[in-house]
Design a protein around this motif. Sequence first.
Motif, mmCIF file in Angstrom:
data_model
loop_
_atom_site.group_PDB
_atom_site.id
_atom_site.type_symbol
_atom_site.label_atom_id
_atom_site.label_comp_id
_atom_site.label_asym_id
_atom_site.label_seq_id
_atom_site.Cartn_x
_atom_site.Cartn_y
_atom_site.Cartn_z
ATOM 1 N N ALA A 263 21.037 107.404 8.180
ATOM 2 C CA ALA A 263 21.746 106.791 7.054
ATOM 3 C C ALA A 263 23.248 107.007 7.186
ATOM 4 N N LYS A 264 23.612 108.224 7.601
ATOM 5 C CA LYS A 264 25.033 108.574 7.719
ATOM 6 C C LYS A 264 25.737 107.699 8.758
ATOM 7 N N ALA A 265 25.037 107.412 9.861
ATOM 8 C CA ALA A 265 25.637 106.632 10.941
ATOM 9 C C ALA A 265 26.069 105.252 10.447
ATOM 10 N N VAL A 266 25.229 104.642 9.614
ATOM 11 C CA VAL A 266 25.540 103.295 9.123
ATOM 12 C C VAL A 266 26.563 103.367 7.993
ATOM 13 N N ALA A 267 26.325 104.309 7.054
ATOM 14 C CA ALA A 267 27.225 104.414 5.906
ATOM 15 C C ALA A 267 28.635 104.784 6.360
ATOM 16 N N GLY A 268 28.721 105.613 7.438
ATOM 17 C CA GLY A 268 30.017 106.060 7.934
ATOM 18 C C GLY A 268 30.880 104.922 8.434
ATOM 19 N N SER A 269 30.223 103.855 8.911
ATOM 20 C CA SER A 269 30.998 102.705 9.384
ATOM 21 C C SER A 269 31.110 101.635 8.297
ATOM 22 N N GLY A 270 30.831 102.027 7.055
ATOM 23 C CA GLY A 270 31.035 101.124 5.925
ATOM 24 C C GLY A 270 29.860 100.200 5.649
ATOM 25 N N GLY A 271 28.723 100.408 6.346
ATOM 26 C CA GLY A 271 27.573 99.530 6.163
ATOM 27 C C GLY A 271 26.722 99.935 4.969
ATOM 28 N N ASP A 272 25.942 98.983 4.474
ATOM 29 C CA ASP A 272 25.035 99.257 3.355
ATOM 30 C C ASP A 272 23.699 99.708 3.930
ATOM 31 N N VAL A 273 23.272 100.901 3.510
ATOM 32 C CA VAL A 273 22.029 101.459 4.026
ATOM 33 C C VAL A 273 21.162 101.865 2.847
ATOM 34 N N ALA A 274 19.847 101.715 2.993
ATOM 35 C CA ALA A 274 18.944 102.096 1.903
ATOM 36 C C ALA A 274 17.746 102.841 2.475
ATOM 37 N N TYR A 275 17.376 103.941 1.780
ATOM 38 C CA TYR A 275 16.115 104.607 2.094
ATOM 39 C C TYR A 275 14.976 103.774 1.525
ATOM 40 N N LEU A 276 13.922 103.624 2.322
ATOM 41 C CA LEU A 276 12.742 102.887 1.881
ATOM 42 C C LEU A 276 11.608 103.890 1.671
ATOM 43 N N ALA A 277 11.211 104.077 0.404
ATOM 44 C CA ALA A 277 10.078 104.973 0.111
ATOM 45 C C ALA A 277 8.847 104.095 -0.051
ATOM 46 N N GLY A 278 8.373 103.861 -1.293
ATOM 47 C CA GLY A 278 7.260 102.934 -1.481
ATOM 48 C C GLY A 278 7.721 101.494 -1.429
ATOM 49 N N GLY A 279 8.985 101.286 -1.753
ATOM 50 C CA GLY A 279 9.559 99.943 -1.686
ATOM 51 C C GLY A 279 9.289 99.080 -2.899
ATOM 52 N N HIS A 280 8.653 99.658 -3.943
ATOM 53 C CA HIS A 280 8.255 98.794 -5.044
ATOM 54 C C HIS A 280 9.348 98.555 -6.080
ATOM 55 N N THR A 281 10.514 99.109 -5.849
ATOM 56 C CA THR A 281 11.700 98.650 -6.569
ATOM 57 C C THR A 281 12.655 97.986 -5.586
ATOM 58 N N LEU A 282 12.839 98.614 -4.435
ATOM 59 C CA LEU A 282 13.816 98.118 -3.458
ATOM 60 C C LEU A 282 13.465 96.710 -2.953
ATOM 61 N N ILE A 283 12.210 96.501 -2.586
ATOM 62 C CA ILE A 283 11.848 95.192 -2.017
ATOM 63 C C ILE A 283 11.985 94.075 -3.058
ATOM 64 N N PRO A 284 11.489 94.264 -4.292
ATOM 65 C CA PRO A 284 11.779 93.221 -5.303
ATOM 66 C C PRO A 284 13.281 92.998 -5.502
ATOM 67 N N ALA A 285 14.075 94.055 -5.448
ATOM 68 C CA ALA A 285 15.532 93.895 -5.609
ATOM 69 C C ALA A 285 16.113 93.094 -4.438
ATOM 70 N N MET A 286 15.581 93.323 -3.245
ATOM 71 C CA MET A 286 16.045 92.568 -2.077
ATOM 72 C C MET A 286 15.628 91.102 -2.188
ATOM 73 N N LYS A 287 14.400 90.870 -2.678
ATOM 74 C CA LYS A 287 13.948 89.480 -2.830
ATOM 75 C C LYS A 287 14.791 88.741 -3.865
ATOM 76 N N ALA A 288 15.256 89.464 -4.863
ATOM 77 C CA ALA A 288 16.085 88.845 -5.902
ATOM 78 C C ALA A 288 17.553 88.780 -5.493
#
Lengths: 156, 262
Positions: free
Chosen positions: B16-41
């Motif tokens: 995560a640090k490698a991507v965030a350090g270069s200004g990129g958007d990074v997300a941890y994926l656990a169950g994905g049942h909030t993140l994936i709907p948010a990505m679809k929207a």
Amino acid sequence: MTPMTLNGTPITVDAAPTELLVNVLRDDLGKTGTHIGCDTSQCGACNVLMNGEPVKSCTILLAQAEGAAITTVEGLAEGGKLHPMQAAFKEEHGLQCGFCTPGMIIAGIGIAERHGAGVDDATIAHELEGNLCRCTGYVNIVKAIRKGAADMGAGA
Amino acid sequence: MNIVKPASVADAVSAAKAVAGSGGDVAYLAGGHTLIPAMKARLRDPEQLVDLAALDDLRGIIEADGRLWMGAMTRHRDVAEQAGRIPALTEMALLIGDPQVRNRGTLGGALANNDPAADYPAAALALEAVIETDRASHAAADFFQGMFFTALEDGELIRRVGFRIPKRAAYAKFRHPASRYALSGVFVAELDEGIWRVAVTGCGQEGVFRWPEAEEALATGTDIASVTPPAASLMSSDIHASAEYRAHLCTVMLAQAAQGLQ
């Protein structure tokens, strides 16, 4: 390439690992029995079994299914004989247009696995909160799952 | 969008640090049942996903030092089936989403997201939870910092959460009939003799909050029907429920929870 087991057969899938599992199943693997109803994790038409547990394949990435055993509605019948839950939906007329039915059957199997052969109607109704049907009013779906659970318990 | 599946917490954090350090958007994926709907929207569009599925040491429930400690990757289903030491928590877990959602969604994901209508923030606040991460230990009182905001820094990863085991507790929730999220959710806990905590979710413009008047009434044995509702000016208001209605629901949920204490 993503390895998984689909309906009992080991396969490797050549698709983007960040693609939604439901799209991979339908578009890449031809398993169109898995339906897309809402695409917002609410309707349950896209339910499949993942390592034996019902999940919503519209809310799972292909990468998350790596190494998993996925069962779609096409994989339930064995040797030309319907799975007891499928047979119960037919006998109890647990469907009308049929769009929600694959997801209902998968959810029904999960209910039977967790609550056993004697599961009551109130429990079934509560457990179906993640599956929407726009035709039947649910009465025959509940009857079908009750019968399917009993038949699964009897080893039918 | 790339996805990696690290084998250790340290690897996950450095990915995560490698991507965030270069200004990129990074997300941890656990169950994905909030993140994936948010990505679809199209509310989230991370260029790097860090899938936590291989981190088995983030799963499981143990009791220690008067707390029930749960790994961040513990699913709602596991809480419902294995957190019987705090019956109010199992009850709460069974009110999240539906069976399919509970088979995937996780405790850590729910807390890190801090959805204003999520259930776990109320339990964490009422049970004075400790949220342990790869670099710090947060008290729940300091962790929730407004709608979708927490004390977590970029790339900070929740390892486990320790809920105080109360004398008794209960959770009552008025559910939105389609989404199953709380329009009002009230978690009531007696931590020690006469020490009460009441936390409310689903209502506040700034997310979860404590309700001091309700705590006072429970501590003094005052009739809870007479408790002043939370101020309507602090309540969120949308097409599902007005601020006044939500404030009223809080008093109804408080009464239900107080009746169901176990």
